[in-house]
Design a protein around this motif. Structure first.
Motif, PDB file in Angstrom:
ATOM      1  N   GLY A  64      43.515  45.851  46.771  1.00  0.00           N
ATOM      2  CA  GLY A  64      43.277  44.429  47.236  1.00  0.00           C
ATOM      3  C   GLY A  64      42.778  42.739  47.099  1.00  0.00           C
ATOM      4  O   GLY A  64      42.757  43.198  45.769  1.00  0.00           O
ATOM      5  N   TYR A  65      41.912  42.494  46.992  1.00  0.00           N
ATOM      6  CA  TYR A  65      41.893  41.144  46.442  1.00  0.00           C
ATOM      7  C   TYR A  65      40.351  40.685  46.664  1.00  0.00           C
ATOM      8  O   TYR A  65      40.186  40.902  47.676  1.00  0.00           O
ATOM      9  N   LEU A  66      39.673  39.739  45.903  1.00  0.00           N
ATOM     10  CA  LEU A  66      38.270  39.157  46.199  1.00  0.00           C
ATOM     11  C   LEU A  66      38.748  37.790  45.384  1.00  0.00           C
ATOM     12  O   LEU A  66      39.238  37.001  44.583  1.00  0.00           O
ATOM     13  N   TYR A 110      44.988  42.239  54.895  1.00  0.00           N
ATOM     14  CA  TYR A 110      44.128  42.025  56.069  1.00  0.00           C
ATOM     15  C   TYR A 110      42.977  41.214  55.273  1.00  0.00           C
ATOM     16  O   TYR A 110      41.865  41.550  54.470  1.00  0.00           O
ATOM     17  N   ILE A 111      42.078  39.764  55.666  1.00  0.00           N
ATOM     18  CA  ILE A 111      41.169  39.106  55.495  1.00  0.00           C
ATOM     19  C   ILE A 111      39.955  39.403  55.625  1.00  0.00           C
ATOM     20  O   ILE A 111      39.861  39.698  57.300  1.00  0.00           O
ATOM     21  N   LYS A 112      39.836  41.298  55.130  1.00  0.00           N
ATOM     22  CA  LYS A 112      38.225  42.078  55.636  1.00  0.00           C
ATOM     23  C   LYS A 112      37.399  40.749  56.414  1.00  0.00           C
ATOM     24  O   LYS A 112      36.356  40.906  57.139  1.00  0.00           O
ATOM     25  N   LEU A 113      36.735  40.235  55.453  1.00  0.00           N
ATOM     26  CA  LEU A 113      35.637  39.252  55.662  1.00  0.00           C
ATOM     27  C   LEU A 113      35.947  37.956  54.853  1.00  0.00           C
ATOM     28  O   LEU A 113      36.605  38.182  53.646  1.00  0.00           O
ATOM     29  N   GLY A 144      33.807  32.784  49.446  1.00  0.00           N
ATOM     30  CA  GLY A 144      34.606  33.904  49.017  1.00  0.00           C
ATOM     31  C   GLY A 144      35.533  34.621  50.384  1.00  0.00           C
ATOM     32  O   GLY A 144      35.109  34.182  51.347  1.00  0.00           O
ATOM     33  N   ALA A 145      36.606  35.453  49.758  1.00  0.00           N
ATOM     34  CA  ALA A 145      36.661  36.864  50.552  1.00  0.00           C
ATOM     35  C   ALA A 145      37.190  38.139  50.005  1.00  0.00           C
ATOM     36  O   ALA A 145      36.901  37.645  48.843  1.00  0.00           O
ATOM     37  N   ILE A 146      37.369  38.903  51.358  1.00  0.00           N
ATOM     38  CA  ILE A 146      37.654  40.209  50.785  1.00  0.00           C
ATOM     39  C   ILE A 146      38.836  40.191  51.619  1.00  0.00           C
ATOM     40  O   ILE A 146      39.323  40.544  52.566  1.00  0.00           O
ATOM     41  N   ALA A 147      39.903  40.807  51.099  1.00  0.00           N
ATOM     42  CA  ALA A 147      41.372  40.906  51.767  1.00  0.00           C
ATOM     43  C   ALA A 147      41.613  41.891  51.395  1.00  0.00           C
ATOM     44  O   ALA A 147      41.306  42.696  50.149  1.00  0.00           O
ATOM     45  N   LYS A 204      40.751  38.236  41.846  1.00  0.00           N
ATOM     46  CA  LYS A 204      40.530  39.869  41.473  1.00  0.00           C
ATOM     47  C   LYS A 204      40.363  40.534  41.849  1.00  0.00           C
ATOM     48  O   LYS A 204      40.866  40.921  43.413  1.00  0.00           O
ATOM     49  N   SER A 205      41.560  41.609  41.431  1.00  0.00           N
ATOM     50  CA  SER A 205      42.091  43.075  41.925  1.00  0.00           C
ATOM     51  C   SER A 205      40.787  43.788  42.507  1.00  0.00           C
ATOM     52  O   SER A 205      40.416  43.953  41.527  1.00  0.00           O
TER      53      SER A 205
END
Length: 109
Positions: A106-108, A60-63, A49-52, A96-97
């Protein structure tokens, strides 16, 4: 009369409250995002997964975890039109917002 799943729902709600309290007690963004992503891994039984996060009109893709074999932090900047390609390239199905104070931040994935 109790509903059949009320005990399970109560446990999930209790875990959510504990999780929320834990996150609110720490102001470190990386800590918070890491816990958010790991909680989703556990609840959804997923391995990547990723968090933007939106900053300065960029995404930004933070993680990210489980993508391309390495965990990454602050590694990629996306334009709005690149989000769908990022999802396809990394085989991420859900998006998911993330909303704070009524504003999408951001987005998940």
């Amino acid at each position: 009369m109790e509903l059949p799943n009320s005990n399970s729902a109560e446990q999930n709600l209790s875990a959510l409250v504990d999780f929320s309290n834990h996150l609110n007690s720490n102001l470190n963004l990386e800590f918070t995002l890491n816990n958010l992503l790991l909680t989703c891994f556990g609840k959804l039984h997923i391995t990547k997964g990723a968090i933007a996060i939106f900053e300065d009109k960029k995404i930004y893709i933070k993680l990210s975890k489980g993508l391309s074999g390495k965990d990454k932090v602050n590694t990629k900047v996306l334009e709005e039109n690149e989000v769908e390609n990022f999802k396809i390239q990394n085989k991420l199905i859900l998006q998911k917002s993330i909303v704070s104070s009524g504003k999408e931040i951001g987005y998940l994935f």
